[in-house]
Write a protein that holds these residues in place. Structure first.
Motif, PDB file in Angstrom:
ATOM      1  N   GLU A 165       0.827  -1.205   0.000  1.00  0.00           N
ATOM      2  CA  GLU A 165       0.000   0.000   0.000  1.00  0.00           C
ATOM      3  C   GLU A 165       0.861   1.255   0.000  1.00  0.00           C
ATOM      4  N   THR A 166       1.970   1.207   0.729  1.00  0.00           N
ATOM      5  CA  THR A 166       2.878   2.357   0.776  1.00  0.00           C
ATOM      6  C   THR A 166       3.501   2.604  -0.589  1.00  0.00           C
ATOM      7  N   GLU A 167       3.923   1.528  -1.256  1.00  0.00           N
ATOM      8  CA  GLU A 167       4.525   1.662  -2.573  1.00  0.00           C
ATOM      9  C   GLU A 167       3.521   2.246  -3.566  1.00  0.00           C
ATOM     10  N   ALA A 168       2.268   1.799  -3.487  1.00  0.00           N
ATOM     11  CA  ALA A 168       1.237   2.323  -4.382  1.00  0.00           C
ATOM     12  C   ALA A 168       1.001   3.812  -4.133  1.00  0.00           C
ATOM     13  N   THR A 169       0.994   4.209  -2.867  1.00  0.00           N
ATOM     14  CA  THR A 169       0.794   5.613  -2.512  1.00  0.00           C
ATOM     15  C   THR A 169       1.943   6.471  -3.025  1.00  0.00           C
ATOM     16  N   LEU A 170       3.167   6.002  -2.814  1.00  0.00           N
ATOM     17  CA  LEU A 170       4.338   6.742  -3.298  1.00  0.00           C
ATOM     18  C   LEU A 170       4.353   6.806  -4.817  1.00  0.00           C
ATOM     19  N   GLY A 171       3.934   5.720  -5.462  1.00  0.00           N
ATOM     20  CA  GLY A 171       3.894   5.710  -6.916  1.00  0.00           C
ATOM     21  C   GLY A 171       2.932   6.751  -7.459  1.00  0.00           C
ATOM     22  N   MET A 172       1.774   6.883  -6.830  1.00  0.00           N
ATOM     23  CA  MET A 172       0.804   7.896  -7.266  1.00  0.00           C
ATOM     24  C   MET A 172       1.346   9.302  -7.030  1.00  0.00           C
ATOM     25  N   PHE A 173       2.096   9.466  -5.933  1.00  0.00           N
ATOM     26  CA  PHE A 173       2.708  10.765  -5.668  1.00  0.00           C
ATOM     27  C   PHE A 173       3.734  11.097  -6.756  1.00  0.00           C
ATOM     28  N   GLY A 174       4.518  10.091  -7.167  1.00  0.00           N
ATOM     29  CA  GLY A 174       5.482  10.303  -8.241  1.00  0.00           C
ATOM     30  C   GLY A 174       4.804  10.654  -9.548  1.00  0.00           C
ATOM     31  N   ASP A 175       3.662  10.011  -9.829  1.00  0.00           N
ATOM     32  CA  ASP A 175       2.902  10.335 -11.037  1.00  0.00           C
ATOM     33  C   ASP A 175       2.422  11.775 -10.997  1.00  0.00           C
ATOM     34  N   LEU A 176       1.984  12.225  -9.824  1.00  0.00           N
ATOM     35  CA  LEU A 176       1.514  13.606  -9.671  1.00  0.00           C
ATOM     36  C   LEU A 176       2.642  14.598  -9.938  1.00  0.00           C
ATOM     37  N   LEU A 177       3.825  14.316  -9.384  1.00  0.00           N
ATOM     38  CA  LEU A 177       4.969  15.201  -9.634  1.00  0.00           C
ATOM     39  C   LEU A 177       5.284  15.275 -11.120  1.00  0.00           C
ATOM     40  N   ALA A 178       5.187  14.127 -11.811  1.00  0.00           N
ATOM     41  CA  ALA A 178       5.497  14.083 -13.237  1.00  0.00           C
ATOM     42  C   ALA A 178       4.511  14.906 -14.054  1.00  0.00           C
ATOM     43  N   VAL A 179       3.275  14.990 -13.571  1.00  0.00           N
ATOM     44  CA  VAL A 179       2.262  15.774 -14.271  1.00  0.00           C
ATOM     45  C   VAL A 179       2.451  17.272 -14.027  1.00  0.00           C
ATOM     46  N   VAL A 180       2.795  17.631 -12.791  1.00  0.00           N
ATOM     47  CA  VAL A 180       2.874  19.044 -12.410  1.00  0.00           C
ATOM     48  C   VAL A 180       4.193  19.688 -12.833  1.00  0.00           C
ATOM     49  N   PHE A 181       5.304  18.946 -12.733  1.00  0.00           N
ATOM     50  CA  PHE A 181       6.613  19.525 -12.996  1.00  0.00           C
ATOM     51  C   PHE A 181       7.316  18.839 -14.173  1.00  0.00           C
ATOM     52  N   LEU A 182       8.258  19.544 -14.767  1.00  0.00           N
ATOM     53  CA  LEU A 182       9.057  18.982 -15.844  1.00  0.00           C
ATOM     54  C   LEU A 182       9.993  17.902 -15.280  1.00  0.00           C
TER      55      LEU A 182
ATOM     56  N   ASN B 270       2.973  -4.570  -9.654  1.00  0.00           N
ATOM     57  CA  ASN B 270       3.737  -5.551 -10.413  1.00  0.00           C
ATOM     58  C   ASN B 270       4.856  -6.051  -9.500  1.00  0.00           C
ATOM     59  N   PRO B 271       4.927  -7.346  -9.220  1.00  0.00           N
ATOM     60  CA  PRO B 271       5.961  -7.848  -8.296  1.00  0.00           C
ATOM     61  C   PRO B 271       7.380  -7.571  -8.773  1.00  0.00           C
ATOM     62  N   VAL B 272       7.538  -7.369 -10.075  1.00  0.00           N
ATOM     63  CA  VAL B 272       8.865  -7.076 -10.629  1.00  0.00           C
ATOM     64  C   VAL B 272       9.223  -5.608 -10.437  1.00  0.00           C
ATOM     65  N   GLY B 273       8.211  -4.757 -10.273  1.00  0.00           N
ATOM     66  CA  GLY B 273       8.448  -3.328 -10.128  1.00  0.00           C
ATOM     67  C   GLY B 273       8.438  -2.616 -11.472  1.00  0.00           C
ATOM     68  N   PRO B 274       8.690  -1.311 -11.486  1.00  0.00           N
ATOM     69  CA  PRO B 274       8.696  -0.543 -12.732  1.00  0.00           C
ATOM     70  C   PRO B 274       9.881  -0.917 -13.623  1.00  0.00           C
ATOM     71  N   ASP B 275       9.726  -0.653 -14.931  1.00  0.00           N
ATOM     72  CA  ASP B 275      10.779  -0.953 -15.906  1.00  0.00           C
ATOM     73  C   ASP B 275      11.451   0.358 -16.305  1.00  0.00           C
ATOM     74  N   ALA B 276      12.694   0.541 -15.868  1.00  0.00           N
ATOM     75  CA  ALA B 276      13.416   1.787 -16.130  1.00  0.00           C
ATOM     76  C   ALA B 276      13.634   2.019 -17.627  1.00  0.00           C
TER      77      ALA B 276
ATOM     78  N   THR C 141       5.357  -0.650 -17.193  1.00  0.00           N
ATOM     79  CA  THR C 141       6.187   0.552 -17.174  1.00  0.00           C
ATOM     80  C   THR C 141       6.239   1.157 -15.775  1.00  0.00           C
ATOM     81  N   LYS C 142       5.058   1.401 -15.209  1.00  0.00           N
ATOM     82  CA  LYS C 142       4.964   2.046 -13.894  1.00  0.00           C
ATOM     83  C   LYS C 142       5.091   1.067 -12.729  1.00  0.00           C
ATOM     84  N   GLY C 143       4.907  -0.223 -13.025  1.00  0.00           N
ATOM     85  CA  GLY C 143       4.982  -1.214 -11.963  1.00  0.00           C
ATOM     86  C   GLY C 143       3.693  -1.367 -11.186  1.00  0.00           C
ATOM     87  N   ARG C 144       2.585  -0.875 -11.751  1.00  0.00           N
ATOM     88  CA  ARG C 144       1.287  -0.980 -11.094  1.00  0.00           C
ATOM     89  C   ARG C 144       0.199  -0.608 -12.088  1.00  0.00           C
ATOM     90  N   CYS C 145      -1.018  -1.035 -11.804  1.00  0.00           N
ATOM     91  CA  CYS C 145      -2.169  -0.655 -12.618  1.00  0.00           C
ATOM     92  C   CYS C 145      -3.418  -0.928 -11.791  1.00  0.00           C
TER      93      CYS C 145
END
Length: 261
Positions: free
Chosen positions: A16-33, A165-171, A206-210
């Motif tokens: 749950e923590t990883e999912a929350t942090l992932g959504m926060f990272g997505d938000l940063l990517a939308v708001v900032f370059l 995704n148990p493998v995590g995101p794909d860099a 790509t993101k390691g979650r859906c």
């Protein structure tokens, strides 16, 4: 500050923590370059988070040494201090979220105090000084907020649950997609199929979650080496074409030159 009826959304497990942090990272990517200080700081943290997965699972889910809410609160305070420095027109301290993981690894992480108005737990917590400690058996049902357009999802009205995704995101996939949204390359529906002939879910790999209601949920599983290579090649080629159309040949040439594996 969370409302009283939002308590169940506070993460208490590693997933749950990883999912929350992932959504926060997505938000940063939308708001900032991508080149923004906050995106760079979070990207470094996210990379180290993936490397420390097994240790974090141990300290959060098994030993219960640290609570996810304290990790999130620490990041919130770091961000507040950074933004406050900007508001005061002073030089902000360099953001280094990876410091949190370093402190956890050497057992030196000091859980920050939680504001009393943060929320009330469903079950009475025990206390250690001013620090809230949730019951060891507490459980939550974490549902996603309204999905962003970046995540592939069906038109079902019921809310979806985040599936990691148990493998995590794909860099490598993230590198090919830099400057684009996932929907930019999937909107025409021509995604490759996995070995079972099912459409691949670009977001999950790509993101390691859906989301569980994703129309390509049948592909929410680890890929074989052949499937991974096929998806990377398709994303690289398609992203290059989209960048050429949106930004010109320079971006496309750069994307085509990136390694696909």
């Amino acid at each position: 500050t969370l409302l009283a009826n939002e308590i169940r959304h506070i993460p208490i497990s590693y997933t749950e923590t990883e999912a929350t942090l992932g959504m926060f990272g997505d938000l940063l990517a939308v708001v900032f370059l991508p080149t923004h200080t906050l995106n760079k700081a979070f990207a470094a943290f996210w990379k180290e988070w993936g490397k420390a997965k097994m240790h974090l699972i141990y300290v959060i889910d098994q030993a219960r040494t640290y609570r996810p809410v304290h990790i999130l609160r620490r990041m919130q305070l770091e961000l507040y201090y950074w933004f406050d420095s900007i508001r005061r027109k002073s030089t902000p301290r360099e953001l280094d979220f990876t410091r949190i993981l370093y402190e956890i690894h050497i057992n030196a992480f000091s859980p920050p105090l939680l504001p009393p108005q943060l929320m009330r737990p469903l079950e009475p917590p025990t206390t250690m000084g001013d620090m809230l400690v949730f019951p060891a058996g507490a459980t939550t049902n974490v549902t996603s907020p309204e999905p962003s357009a970046d995540i592939e999802q069906s038109n079902a009205t019921a809310k979806s649950v985040l599936v990691p995704n148990p493998v995590g995101p794909d860099a490598t996939l993230e590198q090919h997609l830099q400057g684009l949204h996932i929907r930019d390359i999937t909107q025409n529906g021509s995604v490759p199929n996995n070995d079972k002939g099912q459409p691949m879910c670009v977001a999950f790999h790509t993101k390691g979650r859906c989301f569980s209601k994703c129309k390509r949920a049948s592909d929410h599983k680890a890929h074989s080496t052949a499937e991974q290579s096929r998806l990377r090649k398709w994303v690289q080629t398609t992203a290059a074409k989209v960048k050429a159309a949106k930004f010109g040949s320079t971006e496309a040439d750069s994307a085509s030159a990136s390694p696909s594996a």
